[in-house]
Design an enzyme around this catalytic site. Structure first.
Site, PDB file in Angstrom:
ATOM      1  CE1 TYR B 280      -3.872   2.167   0.488  1.00 49.58           C
ATOM      2  CE2 TYR B 280      -2.870   3.318   1.841  1.00 49.58           C
ATOM      3  CZ  TYR B 280      -3.578   3.202   1.273  1.00 49.58           C
ATOM      4  OH  TYR B 280      -5.006   3.933   0.991  1.00 49.58           O
ATOM      5  CE1 TYR B 330      -5.335   6.838  -2.759  1.00 48.08           C
ATOM      6  CE2 TYR B 330      -7.370   7.943  -2.652  1.00 48.08           C
ATOM      7  CZ  TYR B 330      -6.515   7.345  -1.999  1.00 48.08           C
ATOM      8  OH  TYR B 330      -6.745   7.435  -1.057  1.00 48.08           O
TER       9      TYR B 330
END
Lengths: 134, 376
Positions: B280, B330
């Site tokens: 992440y 994103y």
């Protein structure tokens, strides 16, 4: 000196903090039952869940944890102040506080630098606790 | 303490799908979600009526999503649009399937933040710290990276290695948003946002949607694609120290260590066994914190570890082979999870990691989560 900052979000739990700041006192919430000190304030003590909470004026002594320099204004009111620093400090009593340096950033700024609180009356209604090198 | 170890290899990912990524002002969350769902359904070979579990993430209203897709699940879960929620949602779906609450779970993530001009700071996310001018997850990560620089001597040029490696991957990914080549000097010269972080340390903001379909490993055997198994999972939250959103004075090291112990033990593998890492990357420093927290290098050594293209394809630890949040899209962890599946299936074309058998997903956040996927 008077200038614009984003206004507090109106959380009633924070009122004693702002009242104390106007009188040049730095305070954190303190549990009447177990003595836990915490900030930001909480409706119950995060340690023992008591609702019996006071505000305690603290020493104003702190150490620097980190700082950042904003080059972007997320609020229009801060546009004219770019770039500006925000520092994160650890109060001697434990809680962390996001704040600013009053005046220029200390030249020897680094994690662990001793600081002390100083008060900046940004308007008639709002005084911000800030920090200078101790 | 109890564990999830008995769930090792019990649940499989059988379908993945995504929309194009970009700026789609005329598409709703539900339209994007439907596109991703249809793609994942085709990928799985399942019929729509077989979907009896639904997870929505960042979707405005779960019931509208179900209405649009014509679904009446027997198990539904709606999660907010935070990056940490992807790993959490996948683990929840695993538990639901293993408990019998649902047989085939579709997980749908939608994001229209780009076309709706989300700021991720200021009045979008008011906090107690506003009067001092502090706001945004990026600034919180800048605070932590400054601490890393001061404690360990990490440099911004080392940090640049993360962004540069992921951009190289995005260039190989037809779906990726950012494909302009980037050098370490480009990173160093980019516009500062919250110093010490610069523009190229920040994730993109774009529209898109992702869908994953999960079922039991047993049922997965008869489906269209080779199943990808959830072999390990773990997590730990850090709420007590969350006074500053998206900040932790210890960079979630304790939580990452705890999570890594869980996930490695359940999977029966360690960092040396991992063929590709999906990490992440809301901001580039998160990757450094993750490498240390999950035992890929020692504490404080992540800056040196990433030098020389170690995270790039062809390096020792190919990471975020789709380009990640910094250069692909994103999708708040979801795109990384479908990239994990595609790498294990061998579907990644010119960005394929050769002989890919173990992929590790890591999200080091206030809700740290990790998943290890393997080929069945």
């Amino acid at each position: 000196m008077s200038y614009g900052t984003p206004v507090p979000d109106g959380d009633p739990l924070m009122e004693p903090f702002w009242q104390n700041a106007r009188e040049h006192r730095l305070s954190v919430q303190c549990c009447r039952d177990c003595g836990d000190r915490h900030f930001p304030p909480s409706p119950v003590c995060p340690s023992c869940l008591s609702e019996e909470q006071d505000w305690e004026v603290v020493s104003g002594k702190a150490t620097l944890i980190s700082w950042v320099t904003f080059h972007r204004a997320y609020w229009d009111v801060l546009q004219s102040q770019l770039p500006y620093d925000v520092c994160l400090v650890a109060l001697e009593e434990g809680p962390l506080l996001m704040s600013n340096f009053l005046g220029p950033r200390p030249e020897n700024a680094r994690e662990g630098l001793p600081l002390r609180v100083a008060f900046d009356a940004v308007s008639d209604h709002l005084t911000l606790p800030k920090f200078v090198a101790a | 303490m109890t564990s999830m170890n008995h769930l090792r290899n019990k649940v499989a990912v059988v379908g993945v799908g995504n929309t194009p990524y970009g700026n789609f002002p005329h598409k709703s969350d539900y339209a994007l979600g439907a596109d991703a769902f249809k793609a994942a359904l085709v990928d799985s070979g399942l019929e729509k009526h077989e979907i009896d579990g639904l997870v929505t993430c960042r979707v405005p209203y779960y019931a509208r999503m179900g209405e649009v897709l014509g679904l009446d699940p027997r198990w539904t879960l709606a999660m907010p649009g935070h990056g940490r929620m992807s790993g959490m949602a996948i683990i929840e779906a695993m538990l639901a399937i293993e408990s019998g609450a649902a047989d085939h779970v579709a997980l749908i993530y939608t994001n229209i933040g780009r076309s709706r001009r989300m700021n991720y700071g200021g009045d979008d996310s008011a906090s107690v710290w506003d009067p001092w001018g502090f706001t945004s997850p990026g600034a919180a990560h800048a605070m932590m990276f400054r601490m890393h620089m001061q404690r360990y001597g990490t440099t911004t040029r080392q940090l640049a290695e993360v962004s540069v490696a992921f951009r190289q991957h995005a260039i190989l990914n037809p779906d990726a948003v950012m494909k302009k080549p980037m050098t370490i000097d480009d990173h160093e010269e980019a516009r500062p946002i919250a110093e010490p972080l610069r523009l190229l340390d920040y994730c993109l903001i774009n529209d898109g949607a992702v869908c994953m379909i999960l079922t039991s490993a047993e049922r997965a055997k008869d489906l269209r694609k080779p199943p990808v198994l959830i072999t390990g999972a773990g997590g730990r939250d850090a709420f007590r120290r969350s006074a500053v959103a998206n900040f932790d004075p210890d960079m979630w090291f304790t939580e990452a260590q705890d999570t890594s112990r869980q996930v490695y033990e359940m999977a029966g593998v360690g960092p040396d066994d991992v063929d590709a890492l999906m990490c992440y990357d809301n901001f580039s420093p998160t990757v450094l914190f993750s490498l240390e927290g999950f035992g890929y290098c020692k504490r404080g050594e992540s800056g040196a570890f990433v030098e020389g293209g170690r995270l790039a394809l062809g390096g020792a630890l190919p990471t975020n082979t789709d380009g990640g949040h910094l250069s692909n899209s994103y999708m708040q962890g979801w795109a990384l999870n479908i990239e994990a599946v595609r790498q294990l299936r061998g579907e990644c074309g010119i960005r394929q990691v050769p002989g890919c058998e173990v992929v590790h997903y890591v999200a080091t956040t206030p809700c740290t989560r990790s998943i290890i996927y393997t080929r069945a």
